[in-house]
Scaffold this motif. Structure first.
Motif, PDB file in Angstrom:
ATOM      1  N   SER A  13      35.688  15.122  55.387  1.00  0.00           N
ATOM      2  CA  SER A  13      36.109  15.815  56.609  1.00  0.00           C
ATOM      3  C   SER A  13      34.925  16.410  57.345  1.00  0.00           C
ATOM      4  N   ILE A  14      33.940  16.909  56.588  1.00  0.00           N
ATOM      5  CA  ILE A  14      32.768  17.505  57.225  1.00  0.00           C
ATOM      6  C   ILE A  14      31.998  16.461  58.007  1.00  0.00           C
ATOM      7  N   ILE A  15      31.807  15.294  57.391  1.00  0.00           N
ATOM      8  CA  ILE A  15      31.091  14.224  58.074  1.00  0.00           C
ATOM      9  C   ILE A  15      31.803  13.841  59.353  1.00  0.00           C
ATOM     10  N   ALA A  16      33.141  13.775  59.285  1.00  0.00           N
ATOM     11  CA  ALA A  16      33.901  13.410  60.475  1.00  0.00           C
ATOM     12  C   ALA A  16      33.714  14.438  61.571  1.00  0.00           C
ATOM     13  N   VAL A  17      33.779  15.745  61.207  1.00  0.00           N
ATOM     14  CA  VAL A  17      33.575  16.810  62.187  1.00  0.00           C
ATOM     15  C   VAL A  17      32.183  16.737  62.770  1.00  0.00           C
ATOM     16  N   SER A  18      31.199  16.563  61.914  1.00  0.00           N
ATOM     17  CA  SER A  18      29.813  16.544  62.366  1.00  0.00           C
ATOM     18  C   SER A  18      29.545  15.396  63.311  1.00  0.00           C
ATOM     19  N   LEU A  19      30.033  14.208  62.942  1.00  0.00           N
ATOM     20  CA  LEU A  19      29.774  13.047  63.775  1.00  0.00           C
ATOM     21  C   LEU A  19      30.485  13.162  65.109  1.00  0.00           C
ATOM     22  N   THR A  20      31.720  13.702  65.076  1.00  0.00           N
ATOM     23  CA  THR A  20      32.471  13.839  66.322  1.00  0.00           C
ATOM     24  C   THR A  20      31.819  14.851  67.246  1.00  0.00           C
ATOM     25  N   SER A  21      31.434  15.988  66.665  1.00  0.00           N
ATOM     26  CA  SER A  21      30.860  17.041  67.501  1.00  0.00           C
ATOM     27  C   SER A  21      29.452  16.722  67.936  1.00  0.00           C
ATOM     28  N   SER A  22      28.784  15.794  67.233  1.00  0.00           N
ATOM     29  CA  SER A  22      27.395  15.501  67.553  1.00  0.00           C
ATOM     30  C   SER A  22      27.247  14.447  68.628  1.00  0.00           C
ATOM     31  N   CYS A  23      28.297  13.708  68.932  1.00  0.00           N
ATOM     32  CA  CYS A  23      28.189  12.627  69.901  1.00  0.00           C
ATOM     33  C   CYS A  23      28.402  13.174  71.300  1.00  0.00           C
ATOM     34  N   THR A  24      27.361  13.309  72.065  1.00  0.00           N
ATOM     35  CA  THR A  24      27.461  13.799  73.421  1.00  0.00           C
ATOM     36  C   THR A  24      27.245  12.658  74.390  1.00  0.00           C
ATOM     37  N   LYS A  25      27.701  12.839  75.593  1.00  0.00           N
ATOM     38  CA  LYS A  25      27.544  11.793  76.597  1.00  0.00           C
ATOM     39  C   LYS A  25      26.082  11.550  76.895  1.00  0.00           C
ATOM     40  N   ASP A  26      25.291  12.616  76.878  1.00  0.00           N
ATOM     41  CA  ASP A  26      23.873  12.509  77.206  1.00  0.00           C
ATOM     42  C   ASP A  26      23.062  12.946  76.000  1.00  0.00           C
ATOM     43  N   PHE A  27      22.533  11.987  75.247  1.00  0.00           N
ATOM     44  CA  PHE A  27      21.808  12.318  74.022  1.00  0.00           C
ATOM     45  C   PHE A  27      20.546  13.109  74.305  1.00  0.00           C
ATOM     46  N   GLU A  28      19.953  12.968  75.473  1.00  0.00           N
ATOM     47  CA  GLU A  28      18.730  13.702  75.751  1.00  0.00           C
ATOM     48  C   GLU A  28      19.009  15.200  75.925  1.00  0.00           C
ATOM     49  N   LYS A  29      20.265  15.530  76.172  1.00  0.00           N
ATOM     50  CA  LYS A  29      20.624  16.943  76.273  1.00  0.00           C
ATOM     51  C   LYS A  29      20.735  17.487  74.851  1.00  0.00           C
ATOM     52  N   LEU A  30      19.580  17.540  74.196  1.00  0.00           N
ATOM     53  CA  LEU A  30      19.528  17.793  72.765  1.00  0.00           C
ATOM     54  C   LEU A  30      19.990  19.192  72.395  1.00  0.00           C
ATOM     55  N   ASN A  31      19.928  20.091  73.367  1.00  0.00           N
ATOM     56  CA  ASN A  31      20.241  21.470  73.055  1.00  0.00           C
ATOM     57  C   ASN A  31      21.731  21.773  73.171  1.00  0.00           C
ATOM     58  N   THR A  32      22.578  20.789  73.498  1.00  0.00           N
ATOM     59  CA  THR A  32      24.009  21.022  73.507  1.00  0.00           C
ATOM     60  C   THR A  32      24.453  21.276  72.078  1.00  0.00           C
ATOM     61  N   ASP A  33      25.021  22.447  71.825  1.00  0.00           N
ATOM     62  CA  ASP A  33      25.373  22.878  70.482  1.00  0.00           C
ATOM     63  C   ASP A  33      26.071  21.758  69.726  1.00  0.00           C
ATOM     64  N   PRO A  34      25.442  21.150  68.717  1.00  0.00           N
ATOM     65  CA  PRO A  34      26.019  20.007  68.046  1.00  0.00           C
ATOM     66  C   PRO A  34      27.115  20.385  67.070  1.00  0.00           C
ATOM     67  N   VAL A  35      27.138  21.628  66.634  1.00  0.00           N
ATOM     68  CA  VAL A  35      28.175  22.081  65.724  1.00  0.00           C
ATOM     69  C   VAL A  35      29.102  22.996  66.507  1.00  0.00           C
ATOM     70  N   LYS A  36      30.280  22.491  66.846  1.00  0.00           N
ATOM     71  CA  LYS A  36      31.157  23.195  67.768  1.00  0.00           C
ATOM     72  C   LYS A  36      31.883  24.365  67.130  1.00  0.00           C
ATOM     73  N   VAL A  37      31.620  24.611  65.842  1.00  0.00           N
ATOM     74  CA  VAL A  37      32.275  25.709  65.158  1.00  0.00           C
ATOM     75  C   VAL A  37      31.219  26.665  64.628  1.00  0.00           C
ATOM     76  N   THR A  38      31.493  27.956  64.731  1.00  0.00           N
ATOM     77  CA  THR A  38      30.542  28.949  64.228  1.00  0.00           C
ATOM     78  C   THR A  38      31.160  29.815  63.143  1.00  0.00           C
ATOM     79  N   ASN A  39      32.453  29.602  62.846  1.00  0.00           N
ATOM     80  CA  ASN A  39      33.130  30.420  61.854  1.00  0.00           C
ATOM     81  C   ASN A  39      33.183  29.752  60.492  1.00  0.00           C
ATOM     82  N   VAL A  40      32.555  28.595  60.343  1.00  0.00           N
ATOM     83  CA  VAL A  40      32.550  27.919  59.060  1.00  0.00           C
ATOM     84  C   VAL A  40      31.480  28.520  58.163  1.00  0.00           C
ATOM     85  N   ALA A  41      31.633  28.337  56.859  1.00  0.00           N
ATOM     86  CA  ALA A  41      30.591  28.744  55.930  1.00  0.00           C
ATOM     87  C   ALA A  41      29.381  27.838  56.145  1.00  0.00           C
ATOM     88  N   PRO A  42      28.192  28.401  56.264  1.00  0.00           N
ATOM     89  CA  PRO A  42      27.025  27.582  56.597  1.00  0.00           C
ATOM     90  C   PRO A  42      26.767  26.466  55.588  1.00  0.00           C
TER      91      PRO A  42
END
Length: 487
Positions: A13-42
């Motif tokens: 499930s983590i891999i699925a979340v990571s891959l989904t949240s990491s795929c942005t329309k513009d890859f050069e916009k590298l600073n777009t927060d790749p992890v869309k959740v901040t309440n998870v355990a690090p």
């Protein structure tokens, strides 16, 4: 094994979340927060970065590094990497993929810091360093200080100098060493060390040793003194000290945690590739017991490689070998649970052997050289005990003493040991010039083995102003331009 089984479903499930949240329309916009959740355990963010990052590097090393360093030679029309020809978008995938993983680790660090979770902070710094160091060693100057800044919306990050990037990475590794604490919790889905803070500390310092040796030609980095400081204070700066300590991805063979070469078509993995002549020649000359782990035998039962850098027709003829055929990659490398290394005890020993040979540390270079060879044999599960090891080390083509104790011999053995260790042998070659590799007559780039990769098409298209400035600063965006740490 119990730890991995407990977390295997969570990893999916983590891999699925990571891959989904990491795929942005513009890859050069590298600073777009790749992890869309901040309440998870690090610690839950660690496993997908390890798994995905390892595959990005290992897959591309199999495709690129192994051809450049003549571990293998492609015989078909699939690619011309052995002839130094690359498609314009060849480097987009590794650029985008490693930036996504570096961003994930930057976010993990920030979440862990909010919770004063020192062990996950340290792990995030080490993994980020691994990803970013590969990026800068492949390309040179890259976006860094403005590329990992989360929600600040810096769409066109500047390219930092490689010197400044290395200064930052080395500082992060020193910080990681200070952070790891065995007496504090280390709650993570950790696919390398299962949350063992002591081993992570050794990993951090060994990574620092690797990078310090890499920049040792640059006097401004004061690398020899830093290496000596680490070596003389092993209590504060412990290094990987056995095969049990090394950073390995030891796949379980249970999906999703499998060696992904297992799912690759045989033709893509090895079918049209043959083993390179330099590797097979060195191993044959030394009667190397690791050969069966690396390669298959040809029809008469010999290990035979082919030369690199010839045209397609000549290469096919070399591979056929008058009907006797030539060696291919060992089939065991494709097994679903076959482990691949990130940083090994063998590498640490070779790094220390080089430091001793050059007088940076007061130690016996031969002893570390011998231990480096031994550690590699044991890593590849080859018989060393009894007379096997002593016989090998005593061979005139292996012995490291007197006039044979040279950088060329050291790096030749390290070249063998770094087989399937990412791009490390290419980085070593560019730094030292060893091993000496013959350049074939059909190679491009004026017959110069590439010193770096050209910047990806994606960054030229989406961050052109920053790209143009960086290309001018480094002396031109081409395969022959040296990166900062090269001779």
């Amino acid at each position: 094994m119990k730890f991995l089984s407990k977390h295997i479903l969570l990893l999916t499930s983590i891999i699925a979340v990571s891959l989904t949240s990491s795929c942005t329309k513009d890859f050069e916009k590298l600073n777009t927060d790749p992890v869309k959740v901040t309440n998870v355990a690090p610690g839950t963010l660690l496993a997908p970065a390890q798994f995905d990052g390892m595959w990005i590097i290992t897959r591309r090393a199999h495709r690129l590094n192994n051809e450049l360093m003549q571990y293998t030679v492609e015989t078909g029309a699939l690619n011309d990497f052995a002839r130094y020809e690359f498609k314009e978008n060849e480097f987009d995938a590794i650029w985008s993929g490693l930036y996504v993983k570096a961003n994930d680790m930057n976010e993990m660090y920030k979440i862990a810091k909010q919770r004063n979770d020192v062990n996950n902070m340290g792990a995030a710094l080490v993994m980020k360093t691994w990803f970013v160091s590969n990026l800068t060693d492949m390309f040179g100057d890259i976006p860094y200080s403005e590329a990992l800044r989360g929600r600040e919306d810096l769409d066109y990050p500047k390219y930092d100098t490689q010197q400044s990037i290395y200064t930052s990475l080395l500082a992060d590794l020193k910080t990681a060493n200070d952070l790891f604490n065995e007496t504090k919790p280390f709650e993570s889905t950790d696919l390398i060390y299962a949350g063992d803070a002591a081993k992570w500390k050794k990993f951090a310092n060994s990574m620092r040793l690797r990078l310090l040796v890499r920049v040792s030609n640059r006097s401004e980095m004061n690398a020899p003194a830093q290496i000596a400081e680490m070596f003389t204070n092993p209590t504060k700066y412990p290094l990987i000290g056995s095969n049990d300590d090394e950073a390995m991805m030891k796949y379980t063979g249970v999906k999703p945690f499998i060696n992904l070469f297992f799912e690759m078509a045989a033709a893509e993995f090895s079918g049209s590739r043959r083993m390179g002549k330099p590797l097979m020649d060195i191993m044959n000359t030394t009667v190397d017991g690791r050969r069966f782990r690396y390669a298959t035998k040809n029809t008469p039962g010999a290990y035979v490689g082919i030369p690199s850098g010839y045209n397609e027709q000549e290469t096919i003829a070399f591979a056929d070998n008058g009907g006797l055929k030539t060696s291919t990659l060992a089939t065991t490398l494709k097994e679903d649970d076959y482990p691949f290394p990130i940083l090994t005890w063998s590498e640490v020993n070779f790094l220390l052997a080089e430091a001793a040979l050059k007088g940076w540390i007061t130690a016996d270079a031969q002893s570390y050289y011998n231990k480096g060879v031994e550690a590699s044999w044991k890593q590849w599960k080859c018989t060393w005990d009894g007379t096997a090891g002593t016989t090998y080390l005593a061979r005139s083509t292996v012995r490291f003493t007197g006039t044979t104790a040279t950088m060329e011999r050291l790096m030749s053995q390290k070249y063998i040991a770094m087989f399937f260790s990412g791009f490390e042998s290419w980085y070593d070659y560019r730094r030292t010039g060893y091993p000496v590799l013959p350049i074939g007559p059909a190679t491009g780039n004026n017959g110069i083995l590439p010193k770096r990769f050209e910047y990806p098409l994606i960054t030229k298209a989406t961050n052109n102003a920053s790209y143009t400035a960086a290309a001018a600063r480094i002396g031109g965006d081409n395969l022959s331009t040296k990166v900062w740490w090269q001779n």
